[in-house]
Design a protein around this motif. Structure first.
Motif, PDB file in Angstrom:
ATOM      1  N   VAL A  89     -51.707   6.411 -94.970  1.00 26.90           N
ATOM      2  CA  VAL A  89     -52.831   4.736 -95.096  1.00 26.90           C
ATOM      3  C   VAL A  89     -53.376   4.598 -94.197  1.00 26.90           C
ATOM      4  O   VAL A  89     -52.143   4.287 -92.991  1.00 26.90           O
ATOM      5  CB  VAL A  89     -51.971   4.085 -95.268  1.00 26.90           C
ATOM      6  N   THR A  90     -54.717   3.528 -94.099  1.00 25.25           N
ATOM      7  CA  THR A  90     -55.480   3.440 -92.343  1.00 25.25           C
ATOM      8  C   THR A  90     -55.606   2.378 -92.966  1.00 25.25           C
ATOM      9  O   THR A  90     -56.602   2.190 -93.961  1.00 25.25           O
ATOM     10  CB  THR A  90     -56.382   3.960 -92.344  1.00 25.25           C
ATOM     11  N   ILE A  91     -54.951   1.688 -91.778  1.00 32.17           N
ATOM     12  CA  ILE A  91     -54.825  -0.004 -92.187  1.00 32.17           C
ATOM     13  C   ILE A  91     -56.355  -0.463 -91.769  1.00 32.17           C
ATOM     14  O   ILE A  91     -56.728   0.064 -90.329  1.00 32.17           O
ATOM     15  CB  ILE A  91     -54.508  -1.595 -91.947  1.00 32.17           C
ATOM     16  N   PHE A  92     -57.130  -1.102 -92.252  1.00 33.48           N
ATOM     17  CA  PHE A  92     -59.435  -1.356 -91.302  1.00 33.48           C
ATOM     18  C   PHE A  92     -59.158  -2.475 -91.331  1.00 33.48           C
ATOM     19  O   PHE A  92     -59.610  -2.922 -93.051  1.00 33.48           O
ATOM     20  CB  PHE A  92     -60.111  -0.211 -91.622  1.00 33.48           C
ATOM     21  N   GLY A  93     -60.461  -3.243 -90.594  1.00 33.89           N
ATOM     22  CA  GLY A  93     -60.603  -4.896 -91.288  1.00 33.89           C
ATOM     23  C   GLY A  93     -61.755  -5.400 -89.567  1.00 33.89           C
ATOM     24  O   GLY A  93     -61.812  -4.409 -89.149  1.00 33.89           O
ATOM     25  N   GLU A  94     -62.385  -6.358 -90.294  1.00 36.32           N
ATOM     26  CA  GLU A  94     -63.685  -5.981 -89.141  1.00 36.32           C
ATOM     27  C   GLU A  94     -63.834  -7.798 -88.998  1.00 36.32           C
ATOM     28  O   GLU A  94     -63.102  -9.158 -90.359  1.00 36.32           O
ATOM     29  CB  GLU A  94     -65.199  -6.489 -90.161  1.00 36.32           C
ATOM     30  N   SER A  95     -63.430  -9.050 -87.862  1.00 35.11           N
ATOM     31  CA  SER A  95     -63.059  -9.671 -87.760  1.00 35.11           C
ATOM     32  C   SER A  95     -62.134 -10.574 -87.812  1.00 35.11           C
ATOM     33  O   SER A  95     -60.838  -9.561 -87.220  1.00 35.11           O
ATOM     34  CB  SER A  95     -64.711 -11.006 -88.052  1.00 35.11           C
ATOM     35  N   ALA A  96     -61.947 -11.729 -88.194  1.00 34.42           N
ATOM     36  CA  ALA A  96     -60.736 -12.386 -89.401  1.00 34.42           C
ATOM     37  C   ALA A  96     -60.519 -10.625 -89.897  1.00 34.42           C
ATOM     38  O   ALA A  96     -58.282 -11.576 -89.510  1.00 34.42           O
ATOM     39  CB  ALA A  96     -60.514 -13.094 -90.226  1.00 34.42           C
ATOM     40  N   GLY A  97     -60.541 -10.022 -90.171  1.00 40.65           N
ATOM     41  CA  GLY A  97     -59.827  -8.871 -90.941  1.00 40.65           C
ATOM     42  C   GLY A  97     -59.369  -8.220 -89.992  1.00 40.65           C
ATOM     43  O   GLY A  97     -58.279  -6.971 -90.053  1.00 40.65           O
ATOM     44  N   ALA A  98     -59.687  -8.064 -88.970  1.00 35.83           N
ATOM     45  CA  ALA A  98     -59.415  -6.703 -87.755  1.00 35.83           C
ATOM     46  C   ALA A  98     -58.171  -7.721 -86.655  1.00 35.83           C
ATOM     47  O   ALA A  98     -57.311  -7.120 -86.766  1.00 35.83           O
ATOM     48  CB  ALA A  98     -60.313  -6.557 -86.142  1.00 35.83           C
ATOM     49  N   ILE A  99     -58.001  -9.043 -86.840  1.00 36.67           N
ATOM     50  CA  ILE A  99     -57.186  -9.604 -86.543  1.00 36.67           C
ATOM     51  C   ILE A  99     -56.315  -9.546 -87.204  1.00 36.67           C
ATOM     52  O   ILE A  99     -54.807  -9.134 -86.512  1.00 36.67           O
ATOM     53  CB  ILE A  99     -57.628 -11.271 -86.567  1.00 36.67           C
ATOM     54  N   PRO A 125     -55.987  15.217-107.425  1.00 37.61           N
ATOM     55  CA  PRO A 125     -56.364  15.868-106.367  1.00 37.61           C
ATOM     56  C   PRO A 125     -56.083  16.950-106.580  1.00 37.61           C
ATOM     57  O   PRO A 125     -53.837  16.996-106.438  1.00 37.61           O
ATOM     58  CB  PRO A 125     -57.226  14.953-105.650  1.00 37.61           C
ATOM     59  N   GLN A 126     -56.073  17.989-106.392  1.00 37.36           N
ATOM     60  CA  GLN A 126     -55.237  19.285-105.374  1.00 37.36           C
ATOM     61  C   GLN A 126     -54.696  18.701-104.727  1.00 37.36           C
ATOM     62  O   GLN A 126     -53.018  19.124-104.480  1.00 37.36           O
ATOM     63  CB  GLN A 126     -55.978  20.294-104.874  1.00 37.36           C
ATOM     64  N   ASN A 127     -55.030  17.864-103.646  1.00 36.87           N
ATOM     65  CA  ASN A 127     -54.056  17.517-103.111  1.00 36.87           C
ATOM     66  C   ASN A 127     -54.481  15.848-102.373  1.00 36.87           C
ATOM     67  O   ASN A 127     -55.592  15.059-102.398  1.00 36.87           O
ATOM     68  CB  ASN A 127     -54.527  18.430-101.283  1.00 36.87           C
ATOM     69  N   LEU A 128     -53.340  15.152-102.377  1.00 33.14           N
ATOM     70  CA  LEU A 128     -53.073  13.439-102.494  1.00 33.14           C
ATOM     71  C   LEU A 128     -54.642  13.173-100.874  1.00 33.14           C
ATOM     72  O   LEU A 128     -54.318  13.420-100.197  1.00 33.14           O
ATOM     73  CB  LEU A 128     -51.840  13.057-101.863  1.00 33.14           C
ATOM     74  N   LYS A 129     -55.200  12.183-101.543  1.00 26.64           N
ATOM     75  CA  LYS A 129     -56.499  11.475-100.824  1.00 26.64           C
ATOM     76  C   LYS A 129     -55.394  10.709 -99.507  1.00 26.64           C
ATOM     77  O   LYS A 129     -54.992   9.845 -99.980  1.00 26.64           O
ATOM     78  CB  LYS A 129     -57.428  11.189-101.132  1.00 26.64           C
ATOM     79  N   PRO A 130     -56.371  10.873 -98.821  1.00 28.24           N
ATOM     80  CA  PRO A 130     -55.803   9.890 -97.340  1.00 28.24           C
ATOM     81  C   PRO A 130     -56.395   8.427 -97.788  1.00 28.24           C
ATOM     82  O   PRO A 130     -57.207   8.369 -98.706  1.00 28.24           O
ATOM     83  CB  PRO A 130     -56.831  10.242 -96.103  1.00 28.24           C
ATOM     84  N   VAL A 131     -55.404   7.231 -97.763  1.00 30.66           N
ATOM     85  CA  VAL A 131     -55.926   5.667 -98.246  1.00 30.66           C
ATOM     86  C   VAL A 131     -56.463   4.669 -96.852  1.00 30.66           C
ATOM     87  O   VAL A 131     -56.395   5.381 -95.961  1.00 30.66           O
ATOM     88  CB  VAL A 131     -54.398   5.280 -99.143  1.00 30.66           C
ATOM     89  N   MET A 132     -57.530   4.364 -97.507  1.00 35.95           N
ATOM     90  CA  MET A 132     -58.054   3.638 -96.615  1.00 35.95           C
ATOM     91  C   MET A 132     -57.809   1.821 -97.328  1.00 35.95           C
ATOM     92  O   MET A 132     -58.552   2.101 -98.580  1.00 35.95           O
ATOM     93  CB  MET A 132     -59.610   3.849 -95.812  1.00 35.95           C
ATOM     94  N   PHE A 133     -57.174   0.711 -96.915  1.00 37.62           N
ATOM     95  CA  PHE A 133     -56.907  -0.008 -96.879  1.00 37.62           C
ATOM     96  C   PHE A 133     -57.764  -1.352 -96.298  1.00 37.62           C
ATOM     97  O   PHE A 133     -57.975  -1.427 -95.055  1.00 37.62           O
ATOM     98  CB  PHE A 133     -55.255  -0.302 -96.604  1.00 37.62           C
ATOM     99  N   TRP A 134     -58.480  -1.467 -96.980  1.00 40.01           N
ATOM    100  CA  TRP A 134     -59.681  -2.585 -96.163  1.00 40.01           C
ATOM    101  C   TRP A 134     -59.337  -4.003 -96.023  1.00 40.01           C
ATOM    102  O   TRP A 134     -58.812  -4.664 -97.291  1.00 40.01           O
ATOM    103  CB  TRP A 134     -61.089  -2.566 -97.031  1.00 40.01           C
ATOM    104  N   ILE A 135     -59.093  -4.498 -94.936  1.00 38.83           N
ATOM    105  CA  ILE A 135     -58.517  -6.294 -95.056  1.00 38.83           C
ATOM    106  C   ILE A 135     -60.061  -7.111 -94.034  1.00 38.83           C
ATOM    107  O   ILE A 135     -61.185  -6.942 -93.330  1.00 38.83           O
ATOM    108  CB  ILE A 135     -57.930  -6.069 -93.717  1.00 38.83           C
TER     109      ILE A 135
END
Length: 538
Positions: free
Chosen positions: A181-191, A94-104
């Motif tokens: 880098v954004t870490i994100f998760g739901e339930s045990a992933g949020a924990i 990409p022309q500019n590096l993309k934000p990274v979303m890291f799913w747990i």
């Protein structure tokens, strides 16, 4: 029509993914099944993840990896060689590096994976972010602890750290920004997200965090009983010993399927509980010379003292989180008799352990009066029982963690409540046709508005409320990943500003057909549980 991607250079060698399209027809590059650590087998069972081996030639990263070993509804699946991740993006240059979303992924630390049966990348990738999903060790394999140098525990969390390190080293090769880098998760992933906020191991590995329906302060998120549970597993598998080294050697070599099944079964026999059956979870580690602990102090102490990674933080709940705990009762209302007869077992184990018998009885009386006005629990007041489970298991811990972070963080805290009840509510769907006894979303229903659900992906009218709400959620989450603010500017889709949650003004952003701000969600109920936590010194 699918084809192969260009070859990508990563630290282990060359790899090649596949080109396809998102559901909307946009470009989608899939790099699946990339090893981020050595297989945790043989002498590496229960050990910290080791750096992955290099390979020769071009690695074909074109198929989803095996899930980590798990046992659900009587069915065992998975394999120990499971530490793989997946990268999804629109383009690798990409022309500019993309934000990274890291799913747990969630699943109570015992089930689940990062695969597309639940977590299809389409809508997030369409919104201009790079998505990473992955597998980490679950259950006894991920969280066994003998509290010694052989087995310090928290291996599932350390797997996640290894995956984050791999992202830092390699994600730029896929067009991702290692500095966003954004870490994100739901339930045990949020924990897990919440634990990463306080672990020294994760410093500098992420820059924003989203914890959906969970925090490290939820009572089932941690245990002080790992060692006794480990010996209980050995005993159920036929080894009676008090020797830690003998137990460790035995468990390292025992049959995989037997180990996973018996570890899941011990809690009903060893411990007096009728609540959540989550056995092996994170724990405070003994500090061992030469090994950096993932967690050396209790997470509440760290959060309360401001000893966490100061990054923009988003957290929240759905309206009826507690319905997940009522699955069996919805199917068999006669089970409520046991709840009424032994109400003390409804209370979390950690709370009961901290109180005397008379204090437990006094607390039971307070809970019955507060939620049920001293009436028996029946299907007529099951909404109140759902509220109790919502608060006790999830909302109180989420709210308390948000208060601690907001109190001392140098970045804003954003708190939401997801209240839309629509056709993409996968949590409610998983409970079966009798589940819809309460209007409003259940635990996990927000996932259908972030991911393309591979198991259930209806073709919806573009003008449907479901599509409109999904577009709002995708915009909020990806705006946060891009800028640290879910509403950096007003648009027709996001017409109001999401104001931060502060100790002085507990603001909540309600996500429904219409978006709106509110304050002091579940205020009396949260105050009730904060008082209980103080009583139990949790």
């Amino acid at each position: 029509m699918e084809s192969e991607t260009d070859v990508v250079q990563v630290s282990q060698g060359l790899l090649q993914g596949r080109k396809t399209t998102t559901k909307s027809g946009g470009p989608l590059l899939c790099f699946q099944g990339i090893p981020y650590a050595k297989p945790p087998v043989g002498p590496l069972r229960f050990k910290p993840p080791q750096p992955p081996e290099p390979w020769n030639g071009i690695y074909k990263a074109q198929e989803e990896p095996p899930v980590c070993p798990q046992h659900e509804n009587g069915v065992f699946r998975g394999q120990e060689d499971c530490l793989y991740l997946n990268v999804y993006t629109q383009e690798i240059n990409p022309q500019n590096l993309k934000p990274v979303m890291f799913w747990i992924h969630g699943g109570g630390f015992v089930i689940g994976s990062g695969n597309t049966d639940m977590y299809g990348p389409d809508y997030l990738v369409d919104a201009g972010v790079l998505l990473v999903t992955f597998n980490y060790r679950l259950g006894v394999l991920g969280f066994l602890s003998l509290d010694n140098e052989d087995c310090t525990g928290n291996m599932g969390l350390k797997d996640q750290v290894a995956a984050l390190l791999w992202v830092q080293q390699n994600i730029e090769s896929f067009g991702g920004d290692p500095n966003n880098v954004t870490i994100f998760g739901e339930s045990a992933g949020a924990i897990c997200v919440s634990f990463h906020m306080v672990s020294p191991m994760t410093k500098g590995l992420f820059h924003k965090a989203i914890a959906q329906s969970g925090s490290a302060l939820n009572h089932y998120a941690y245990t002080f009983l790992s060692k006794s549970r480990s010996f209980a597993v050995g005993q159920r598998l036929g080894l009676k010993t008090k020797d830690e080294k003998e137990l460790f050697s035995f468990l390292q070599n025992v049959d995989l399927e037997k180990l996973v099944k018996e570890a899941e079964n011990i809690i009903a026999r060893v411990e007096n509980t009728s609540g959540l059956r989550i056995v092996f979870v994170p724990t405070v580690e003994k500090v061992v010379p030469g090994q950096q602990p993932y967690l050396a102090q209790h997470q509440e102490i760290l959060l309360k003292n401001g000893q966490f990674h100061h990054v923009p933080y988003m957290t929240g709940t759905v309206t009826h989180e507690g319905m997940i705990n009522l699955r069996a009762i919805v199917r068999k209302p006669q089970l409520l008799k046991g709840v009424n007869d032994h109400f003390e077992n409804v209370l979390p184990r950690q709370i009961r352990d901290a109180l005397t018998d008379s204090q437990i009885q006094e607390l039971c009386n307070k809970v019955k009066k507060f939620y049920f006005q001293n009436s028996p629990i029946t299907m007529d007041n099951v909404a109140s029982y759902s509220d109790l489970n919502t608060d006790m298991h999830i909302a109180a811990g989420v709210c308390l963690a948000a208060k601690y972070v907001a109190r001392s963080s140098s970045f804003p805290v954003y708190f939401y409540n997801f209240s839309y009840d629509g056709l993409l509510g996968c949590g409610k769907m998983s409970m079966g046709p009798k589940a819809a006894i309460l209007s409003g979303p259940y635990h996990g229903d927000d996932l259908g508005y972030l991911f393309r659900l591979g198991l259930y992906d209806p073709d919806l009218d573009p003008d449907s409320n479901e599509v409109k709400v999904r577009s709002k959620v995708i915009a909020l989450w990806t705006n946060f990943a891009k800028t640290g603010n879910p509403t950096p500017h007003r648009t027709p889709e996001l017409p109001i500003e999401w104001l931060p949650f502060t100790p002085q003004n507990e603001r909540y952003f309600f996500i429904d057909e219409q978006l709106y701000m509110g304050t002091y969600l579940r205020n009396e109920r949260m105050a009730f549980w904060e008082n209980i936590y103080q009583l139990a010194k949790l």
